[in-house]
Every structure is written in structure tokens, then in C-alpha cells.
Design an enzyme around this catalytic site. Structure first.
Site, PDB file in Angstrom:
ATOM      1  N   GLU A 153       0.699  -1.130   0.060  1.00 56.02           N
ATOM      2  CA  GLU A 153       0.149  -0.010  -0.092  1.00 56.02           C
ATOM      3  C   GLU A 153       0.825   1.260   0.031  1.00 56.02           C
ATOM      4  OE1 GLU A 153      -2.984   1.706   3.152  1.00 56.02           O
ATOM      5  OE2 GLU A 153      -3.249  -0.426   2.562  1.00 56.02           O
ATOM      6  N   ASP A 154       1.888   1.181   0.579  1.00 55.97           N
ATOM      7  CA  ASP A 154       2.898   2.456   1.033  1.00 55.97           C
ATOM      8  C   ASP A 154       4.032   2.574   0.395  1.00 55.97           C
ATOM      9  OD1 ASP A 154       0.332   3.441   2.356  1.00 55.97           O
ATOM     10  OD2 ASP A 154       1.215   2.985   4.187  1.00 55.97           O
TER      11      ASP A 154
END
Length: 178
Positions: free
Chosen positions: A64-65
Site C-alpha cells: 500500500e505504501d
């Protein structure tokens, strides 16, 4: 690979991937504190010893990051860890409110292992919000986060009594209920 080596490999992988990231708190704590904290909640408070769950907790924000892919997770840690990470990963191509709505909708349908990671993640984040207000956040935004997290957690009920009890205490302190 031994279980200890597997945990350390996941921690090392996450540390490398998150090395330049900071949390949004005033102290700008290193981001890696978050996945380590989530794994620690699972092992120390919730009594979880499933290595796959603990590895996924350490890796839960990497896709996600960071530039990490699901394939990379699978090749390094196997298909079960990938599946859990995939279940807890938001689609960053969607607007923030759509991602938040989908977390509420998907929570009841996640695997037990993913629900454990989600509960520990919410518990860590809510404790962090009580400890330190993120830069640029108003009290109203914090309260809205608690209300949203309450809805997500309701879809995870029946997963782990200990974490749910801690979460319920935090919701009670904030005056958040159904």
C-alpha cells in the site's frame, strides 16, 4: 528457514521498504514502528503465534505504501502471507472515502488471519491517535477516525476477545458506540 528467522526476515524487509517514511505524529517517528507495533500487539497481547500472521502484520503496509508488489511478497514469503497482505491492503487508486467505505464493507468477509491483522492495526492506530495528534488533524478528524474504525471493527467481531476488549475500551473513552 526457522520461525524466528522468518519473523526477522519480514521485519528486515519491512524496515528496508519503509526506511524513508515517517509517521504523521508530531515526533515524526519512524514508520517501521507501526508494523512492528502491530505484530507486537498480536504476539504479546492477543496471544497469536502463527508465523504467517506475524509476518503479514510486519508487511501489511508495504504494498500500500511502498513500491513493493504482491508478487514480491509471495516470492519472498509465500502465498499465504501474500493472501493476508492482499486482504488488508487498500487500493490507493481509489479516493480516500471509497477506500474507507470498502474497509467497512469487506471486514466481515476477510479470512480469520486477515481479521487479526486488521484488529491489531486499528488498535495500534487508535492508541497512537490518543498518544499524539497527527500534524494537521483536528479533534473532529480524530473523532471521525474513531467512528469509522468502530464500523470496521464491528465487521471483525468474534475474531479475538482480547483485542476487541481493548478496542471497546478506547471507543468507550471516546464516546463512540452504535
Amino acid at each position: 528457514m526457522s520461525e524466528v528467522a522468518g519473523i526477522l526476515e519480514a521485519a528486515h524487509f519491512a524496515a528496508i521498504k519503509h526506511k524513508a517514511q515517517k509517521r504523521k505524529d508530531v515526533e515524526e517517528t519512524p514508520y517501521i514502528n507501526h508494523p512492528i507495533g502491530v505484530a507486537r500487539i498480536l504476539s504479546h497481547e492477543a496471544g497469536i503465534s502463527d508465523i504467517t500472521v506475524l509476518q503479514a502484520a510486519l508487511l501489511h503496509d508495504t504494498v500500500e505504501d511502498t513500491d513493493t508488489t504482491f508478487l514480491e511478497i509471495e516470492q519472498t514469503f509465500g502465498p499465504e502471507v501474500r493472501r493476508i497482505v492482499e486482504e488488508v491492503t487498500d487500493d490507493k487508486t481509489l479516493p480516500r472515502m471509497a477506500r474507507k467505505r470498502l474497509q467497512i464493507e469487506h471486514a466481515p468477509h476477510c479470512s480469520h488471519q486477515s481479521k487479526l491483522v486488521k484488529l491489531a492495526d486499528k488498535l495500534y492506530n487508535l492508541r497512537d491517535l490518543n498518544r499524539s495528534t497527527p500534524k494537521g488533524w483536528s479533534e473532529k478528524r480524530i473523532q471521525e477516525y474513531f467512528q469509522w474504525a468502530f464500523q470496521v471493527v464491528n465487521g471483525l467481531r468474534g475474531t479475538n476477545v482480547v483485542m476487541e476488549k481493548h478496542l471497546d475500551q478506547l471507543f468507550k473513552e471516546r464516546g463512540v458506540s452504535a
